[in-house]
Design an enzyme around this catalytic site. Structure first.
Site, PDB file in Angstrom:
ATOM      1  N   LEU A 134       0.446  28.879  23.199  1.00  0.00           N
ATOM      2  CA  LEU A 134       0.965  27.865  22.831  1.00  0.00           C
ATOM      3  C   LEU A 134       2.264  27.708  23.912  1.00  0.00           C
ATOM      4  O   LEU A 134       2.483  26.692  24.420  1.00  0.00           O
ATOM      5  CB  LEU A 134       1.506  27.775  21.222  1.00  0.00           C
ATOM      6  CG  LEU A 134       2.597  26.555  20.983  1.00  0.00           C
ATOM      7  CD1 LEU A 134       1.826  25.453  21.209  1.00  0.00           C
ATOM      8  CD2 LEU A 134       3.057  26.877  19.625  1.00  0.00           C
ATOM      9  N   PRO A 137       5.829  29.099  30.087  1.00  0.00           N
ATOM     10  CA  PRO A 137       7.142  29.746  30.823  1.00  0.00           C
ATOM     11  C   PRO A 137       8.431  29.061  30.588  1.00  0.00           C
ATOM     12  O   PRO A 137       9.484  29.441  30.321  1.00  0.00           O
ATOM     13  CB  PRO A 137       6.765  29.536  32.353  1.00  0.00           C
ATOM     14  CG  PRO A 137       5.599  29.652  32.420  1.00  0.00           C
ATOM     15  CD  PRO A 137       4.724  28.900  31.198  1.00  0.00           C
ATOM     16  N   SER A 141      10.651  27.698  22.453  1.00  0.00           N
ATOM     17  CA  SER A 141      11.235  27.286  21.096  1.00  0.00           C
ATOM     18  C   SER A 141      10.565  25.960  20.908  1.00  0.00           C
ATOM     19  O   SER A 141      10.518  25.539  19.873  1.00  0.00           O
ATOM     20  CB  SER A 141      12.686  27.379  20.816  1.00  0.00           C
ATOM     21  OG  SER A 141      12.985  29.029  21.049  1.00  0.00           O
ATOM     22  N   ILE A 166       1.449  35.853  25.913  1.00  0.00           N
ATOM     23  CA  ILE A 166       0.175  35.602  25.338  1.00  0.00           C
ATOM     24  C   ILE A 166      -0.371  36.800  24.404  1.00  0.00           C
ATOM     25  O   ILE A 166      -0.998  37.762  25.588  1.00  0.00           O
ATOM     26  CB  ILE A 166      -0.631  34.689  25.913  1.00  0.00           C
ATOM     27  CG1 ILE A 166      -0.109  33.179  26.262  1.00  0.00           C
ATOM     28  CG2 ILE A 166      -1.844  34.307  24.716  1.00  0.00           C
ATOM     29  CD1 ILE A 166       0.850  32.489  25.303  1.00  0.00           C
ATOM     30  N   ASN A 244       2.452  28.862  10.435  1.00  0.00           N
ATOM     31  CA  ASN A 244       2.610  29.059   9.217  1.00  0.00           C
ATOM     32  C   ASN A 244       2.105  30.165   8.631  1.00  0.00           C
ATOM     33  O   ASN A 244       2.446  31.236   7.869  1.00  0.00           O
ATOM     34  CB  ASN A 244       2.299  27.798   8.226  1.00  0.00           C
ATOM     35  CG  ASN A 244       3.053  26.704   8.413  1.00  0.00           C
ATOM     36  OD1 ASN A 244       4.458  26.867   8.963  1.00  0.00           O
ATOM     37  ND2 ASN A 244       2.638  25.698   7.954  1.00  0.00           N
ATOM     38  N   GLU A 367       6.836  33.909  17.222  1.00  0.00           N
ATOM     39  CA  GLU A 367       6.784  33.002  16.129  1.00  0.00           C
ATOM     40  C   GLU A 367       7.932  32.230  15.332  1.00  0.00           C
ATOM     41  O   GLU A 367       8.012  32.226  14.105  1.00  0.00           O
ATOM     42  CB  GLU A 367       6.124  33.915  14.900  1.00  0.00           C
ATOM     43  CG  GLU A 367       4.936  34.860  15.068  1.00  0.00           C
ATOM     44  CD  GLU A 367       3.850  34.012  14.845  1.00  0.00           C
ATOM     45  OE1 GLU A 367       3.860  32.622  14.546  1.00  0.00           O
ATOM     46  OE2 GLU A 367       2.574  34.470  15.243  1.00  0.00           O
ATOM     47  N   THR A 369      12.426  31.931  16.834  1.00  0.00           N
ATOM     48  CA  THR A 369      13.174  32.806  16.938  1.00  0.00           C
ATOM     49  C   THR A 369      14.087  32.833  15.373  1.00  0.00           C
ATOM     50  O   THR A 369      14.187  31.725  14.716  1.00  0.00           O
ATOM     51  CB  THR A 369      14.210  32.426  17.897  1.00  0.00           C
ATOM     52  OG1 THR A 369      14.554  31.216  17.710  1.00  0.00           O
ATOM     53  CG2 THR A 369      13.340  32.487  19.362  1.00  0.00           C
TER      54      THR A 369
END
Ligand code: TGC
Ligand code: FAD
Length: 388
Positions: A134, A137, A141, A166, A244, A367, A369
């Site tokens: 996902l 560079p 966020s 990753i 989630n 996951e 910040t």
């Protein structure tokens, strides 16, 4: 010596017999098989290649999914597995989180029957490894800005772009890659290792998660068949739904890391003598140990309650954010405090605290910040979106 657990509030009584049995099985596995090898892998910067198959044998991969060789466990049992793995090392929990929550989960939720049959049993057994692309560079966020594109062709799709940071990227047989289509929608694609136009490079020089592989994924005119798309995916909510699941697992994993640090600090300070007394006898030291215990107890109750809400289908993403944010903060603070109480010994890999401290810096960032979870919660309680 086997880990006895940190359970000041008798939280064991909140677990079912089956959940305790699963926790104890993984506790033994971690003590017998992972604890002896973790420092060596962390020092060498290597991932234990035997881990996927062992986790597969034990039913830890995609453990909360139903069918396709998955264990079909409830959320609390799944969380306890994450707790035990991260009690050893965040990198080992990371591997399991990515495999189960970020790769098997989207294939299970958004994939075709053929994609499920092809990947899920092999991934559950640890014979195939997956990664989740996902982050880019320039878009961490804020993944909604992603530049990786998926352009339609007569026979399928062509991917162009770059993903970075990753987990398991360099090991993976298949990557779940999130890309923007010509229509502007974010969709998920399965990209197999060896596909022309797809390359991975491992990121060197990490002082954190050294026993985990972290890589960049490069797509240069990477042609994919139509069957590579996850047909049920659509929009940013698809990858966020995977997060989630993974964030939930992290909220339990962080409890494991914090417990390991507390146990180590407690036993060390009871043994270590300075000024003719064990340092655990000094008030300043006791205050730190008590603070750790109090925070861990809160974290345990939070994770457990979130698990029961999830079991009832009532856990909201914002509640997951609160548990991830709180429990990772607690774990990082526990690791720093334990490192402090171990004095100079705390900076060597003969002890765990320093390793957990370095690892948890990544867990604090990935996951979502700490800031991002703060703003998710801020929006939830005020109704005002601070991201805009
Ligand atoms: P926003 O407009 O708020 O939302 C877009 C759509 O998504 C829906 N949504 C969610 N759905 C499910 N679960 C969630 N948690 C969701 N949050 C939002 C939302 O309802 C909306 O749906 P729809 O139908 O209206 O389109 O999106 P935004 O662009 O403003 O971003 C929101 C924000 C900042 C919270 C989000 O982008 C975010 O969470 N950013 C953090 C990125 C992140 O966590 N990246 C992690 C990458 S993976 C990783 O780190 C793996 S580490 C490896 C390991 O675990 O070891
Ligand atoms: P940035 O987004 O640039 O943030 C830098 C700082 O700015 C942070 O303090 C952040 O909180 C702050 N900030 C940003 N926006 C705001 C705002 N609106 N308000 C206040 N503060 C803000 N990604 C994957 O896709 N798959 C993986 O498997 C994966 N594994 C990872 C493994 C490791 C070891 C690490 C370190 C990262 C991994 N990531 C993965 C990437 C991770 O999700 C991102 O690092 C994370 O989302 C943050 O993005 P960033 O690093 O670009 O930081």
């Amino acid at each position: 010596m086997s880990f006895r657990g940190v359970d000041y509030y008798a939280t064991d009584e909140l677990l079912t017999d089956e959940e305790r049995l699963i926790r104890d099985t993984f506790r033994r596995f971690v003590d017998d098989e992972l604890m002896p090898i973790v420092a060596g892998h962390f020092r060498a910067g290597t991932f234990p290649r035997e881990l996927p198959a062992r986790l597969g044998e034990l039913g830890a991969l995609g453990a909360s999914l139903q069918g396709y060789g998955c264990a079909g466990l409830g959320p609390v049992a799944y969380g306890l597995i994450m707790q035990e793995l991260e009690r050893c090392d965040s990198g080992f929990r990371s591997f399991a989180s990515v495999q189960g929550s970020l790769v098997m989960y989207p294939i299970h939720s958004y994939g075709t029957e053929e994609q499920k049959q092809r990947w899920l049993p092999a991934m559950a057994a640890g014979r195939a490894i997956g990664c989740f692309g996902l982050t880019e560079p320039d878009f961490g966020s804020n993944p909604s800005g992603m530049r990786t594109t998926a352009t339609r062709t007569n026979t399928g799709w062509v991917l162009n772009g770059e993903k970075r940071w990753i987990t398991s990227g360099g090991l993976a047989d298949v990557a779940v890659v999130w890309a923007r289509t010509s229509e502007g929608e974010i969709r998920g694609f399965l990209v197999e290792r060896g596909t022309k136009g797809f390359a991975t490079h491992d990121i060197e020089g990490k002082f954190s998660l050294r026993a985990s592989v972290t890589s960049e994924l490069i797509f240069e005119d990477c042609h994919l068949p139509e069957s590579a798309i996850l047909p049920g995916s659509g929009g940013l909510k698809s990858p966020l739904s995977c997060l989630n699941q993974a964030r939930y697992g992290i909220s339990w994993g962080a409890v494991g890391a914090a417990m390991a640090c507390y146990e180590e600090a407690l036993s060390y300070t009871k043994e270590r003598v300075q000024f003719r007394r064990p340092i655990a006898g000094y008030q300043l030291v006791q205050a730190k140990l008590v603070g750790m215990l109090e925070d861990i107890t809160n974290s345990q109750l939070l994770a457990w309650r979130l698990g029961r809400l999830k079991e009832a289908g009532r856990a909201r993403p914002q509640q997951v954010s609160l548990a991830k944010r709180h429990n990772v903060r607690v774990a990082l603070e526990a690791a720093r405090t334990a490192r402090d109480l171990l004095g100079a010994n705390g900076v060597t890999d003969e002890y765990q605290a320093g390793r957990h401290m370095c690892n948890l810096e990544s867990v604090f960032t990935y996951e979502g910040t700490d800031h991002i979870h703060t703003l998710i919660l801020g929006q939830d309680i005020t109704g005002i979106n601070a991201f805009e």
